[in-house]
Structures are given as C-alpha cells and as structure tokens.
Design a protein around this motif. Sequence first.
Motif, PDB file in Angstrom:
ATOM      1  N   CYS A 219      -1.908  16.096   9.062  1.00  0.00           N
ATOM      2  CA  CYS A 219      -2.255  14.734   8.937  1.00  0.00           C
ATOM      3  C   CYS A 219      -3.108  14.340   9.546  1.00  0.00           C
ATOM      4  CB  CYS A 219      -1.030  14.130   8.144  1.00  0.00           C
ATOM      5  SG  CYS A 219       0.202  14.857   7.097  1.00  0.00           S
TER       6      CYS A 219
ATOM      7  N   PRO B 180       4.890   5.155  14.995  1.00  0.00           N
ATOM      8  CA  PRO B 180       3.640   5.879  15.139  1.00  0.00           C
ATOM      9  C   PRO B 180       2.714   5.891  13.795  1.00  0.00           C
ATOM     10  CG  PRO B 180       5.493   8.205  15.228  1.00  0.00           C
ATOM     11  CD  PRO B 180       6.294   6.452  14.898  1.00  0.00           C
TER      12      PRO B 180
ATOM     13  N   ASN C   2      -0.422   7.171  11.457  1.00  0.00           N
ATOM     14  CA  ASN C   2      -1.050   8.380  10.941  1.00  0.00           C
ATOM     15  C   ASN C   2      -1.673   8.607   9.504  1.00  0.00           C
ATOM     16  OD1 ASN C   2      -1.023  11.078  11.035  1.00  0.00           O
ATOM     17  ND2 ASN C   2       0.989  12.086  12.033  1.00  0.00           N
TER      18      ASN C   2
ATOM     19  N   ASP D  81      -5.548   8.244   7.922  1.00  0.00           N
ATOM     20  CA  ASP D  81      -6.911   7.762   8.401  1.00  0.00           C
ATOM     21  C   ASP D  81      -6.772   6.626   9.661  1.00  0.00           C
ATOM     22  OD1 ASP D  81      -8.167   9.510   6.482  1.00  0.00           O
ATOM     23  OD2 ASP D  81      -8.894   7.978   5.363  1.00  0.00           O
TER      24      ASP D  81
ATOM     25  N   SER E 245      -6.619   3.996  -2.475  1.00  0.00           N
ATOM     26  CA  SER E 245      -6.427   2.528  -1.174  1.00  0.00           C
ATOM     27  C   SER E 245      -7.777   1.793  -0.364  1.00  0.00           C
ATOM     28  CB  SER E 245      -5.997   3.730   0.317  1.00  0.00           C
ATOM     29  OG  SER E 245      -4.816   3.972  -0.024  1.00  0.00           O
TER      30      SER E 245
ATOM     31  N   ASP F 270      -8.908   2.658   2.093  1.00  0.00           N
ATOM     32  CA  ASP F 270      -9.467   3.850   3.382  1.00  0.00           C
ATOM     33  C   ASP F 270     -10.240   5.121   2.849  1.00  0.00           C
ATOM     34  OD1 ASP F 270      -7.126   4.851   2.670  1.00  0.00           O
ATOM     35  OD2 ASP F 270      -7.219   5.665   4.357  1.00  0.00           O
TER      36      ASP F 270
ATOM     37  N   ARG G  27       2.260  -1.382   0.987  1.00  0.00           N
ATOM     38  CA  ARG G  27       2.098  -0.023   0.993  1.00  0.00           C
ATOM     39  C   ARG G  27       2.483   1.340   0.411  1.00  0.00           C
ATOM     40  NH1 ARG G  27       3.197   3.243   6.295  1.00  0.00           N
ATOM     41  NH2 ARG G  27       2.982   4.481   4.788  1.00  0.00           N
TER      42      ARG G  27
ATOM     43  N   LYS H 242      -0.925   4.661   2.217  1.00  0.00           N
ATOM     44  CA  LYS H 242      -1.161   2.646   2.427  1.00  0.00           C
ATOM     45  C   LYS H 242      -2.299   2.157   2.048  1.00  0.00           C
ATOM     46  CE  LYS H 242      -0.891   4.463   7.204  1.00  0.00           C
ATOM     47  NZ  LYS H 242      -0.915   4.846   7.997  1.00  0.00           N
TER      48      LYS H 242
END
Length: 245
Positions: free
Chosen positions: A17, A64, A66, A68, A155, A157, A199, A212
């Motif tokens: 991803c 973690p 992941n 963008d 989103s 991003d 999110r 997200k």
Amino acid sequence: MNRKLFVASAAALLAGCDSTKNALNENQGVKDVLHLAQAWNHAAIGTHGMAKLYAESDIDRNYPTNGDPTPTDPEYQGLVKERFRSYKLAVSGLVERPQTFDLARLRTLASLTQITRHDCVEGWSVVGKWTGIPLHAFLSLVRPKPEARYVVFYSFDRDENLQQFYGSIDVRQAAHPQTMLALDLNGAPVDPDHGGPVRLRIPTQLAYKSTKWVQRIELVDSFKRIYGGHGGYWEDQGYEWYAGI
Ligand SMILES: Nc1nc2c(c(=O)[nH]1)N[C@H]1C(S)=C(S)[C@@H](COP(=O)(O)O)O[C@H]1N2
Ligand SMILES: [Mo]
C-alpha cells in the motif's frame, strides 16, 4: 497464521500500500496475481460476519502507519495547529439533510468502542482500540435517499501526482455494526499520522478501505464518474473494490 492471511502476505510481496509507485506495481502480470490472491481473501467475515474483538492486553502500542504520508498541505496543517477546532465534516449528495458536523458535535455522537485488528494487504496487522460513531447511526442523521448506493469518503491527502485519496463502500457495508467513523485510537484523539481527526474504520475489510483524514462524505448512486471510476484511490490502481477479510 491462517490461510487467508498467508495469501494476503504473499500478495504483499508483489504490491503493497505504498503510494510510491514502482515498476512491479505497474506490471499487469503482478496485478493479475494480486487479484487472484485478493479473491482468496474474500468471504470469511466480509459484509455479514463480525470481526473478532480483542482484549485490552492485545493492544499493540506500536501502531505502524501506511499509505500516503500525513498531509502537508496548508489546509490540513492549519487544522492540526489549531487542534482541529475549525474542522468541519460536510455530508452531501443523495441525502435528505445535507449538513456539516464540527468535532464537538461528532464527539457527542461517538458511542462505540471496539478493539479490533487492522490488516494491511502488505502482510502486517495491528490491534488497536477505536472509539467513534457507528456509520449507520451517523447516516441516519443525514438520511440517505432511496437511490443512494455508495458512501464516498474524500481525504485531505494527495499523492505525488496530486491525485486526491478517496474511497467508497456501499450502503450495506456502511450499515455493518462495526463500521465506524473513528475519533479516538487507544483512548486519545486519532493523531494526524493515523488519520485524525476523523478516519473510517472497517475491521471486516483490508485496511486500505479504512480511509484516513476524511475531509468530506458524499452519497452517490454510482462512482463511475469519480476520478478513475473504480470507487477508490487504490482501486483505481488495480486493487479490488471489495476487500472483505
Ligand atoms: N487517506 C488515506 N487513507 C488511507 C491510506 C492513504 O494513503 N490515504 N492508506 C490506507 C492503507 S493502505 C492502510 S494499510 C491504512 C493504514 O492506516 P495506518 O497508517 O493508521 O496504519 O490506511 C488506509 N487509509
Ligand atoms: Mo495498506
């Protein structure tokens, strides 16, 4: 490791991803194998079953990130600086009551806390405690019209080509009792790196469906006219739209 997860990690060797494109990701043969592996993943929980709930002691403190990187554009970073005080989630499209929700109002609607596992197609998974608004309860406030078939999440991003991230699920998946608009992760507001302030969390599907940094939501009858037409950022790159675990 069960078979499904094993297949997921095999697929992960071929494509992740990671939004940094590589030659492998563009390769049609690789995409075919990925599709095959993803087809294996469907079925067990999916739209109808329930994702497993975990105990507090199962929570992974190291979560973690992941996909963008955290959006760096001035609009999002401005919101981060003022702790999302002027964040507003707009809901539009095929709804009887289009409206916007600020974070204070969203917080009054948060009624669900669940400890679930987040499975990335790359092969890693992590257990976290999420608190938020059941999506079905949220949608009942805006009242989707009968012709609304999909819920689209846009989103903040954008990738290196300035393509905006977006995702979608259908109204049936949106009605799943474990699907939520998450506001808290492990007892604190979802931080910017994990998609805050709002999110999506869909524990019954692979993590790439858990959009997200939700900026706005639109109800539509078809996603064919939105960006690449496959219903999401990853889907436009060859990932399957339905990612039931
Ligand atoms: N807006 C947005 N949502 C996204 C992504 C992204 O790049 N942008 N990546 C997806 C992928 S591939 C995964 S595995 C999860 C990662 O969530 P995390 O960073 O909180 O672990 O977010 C998903 N949602
Ligand atoms: Mo992912």
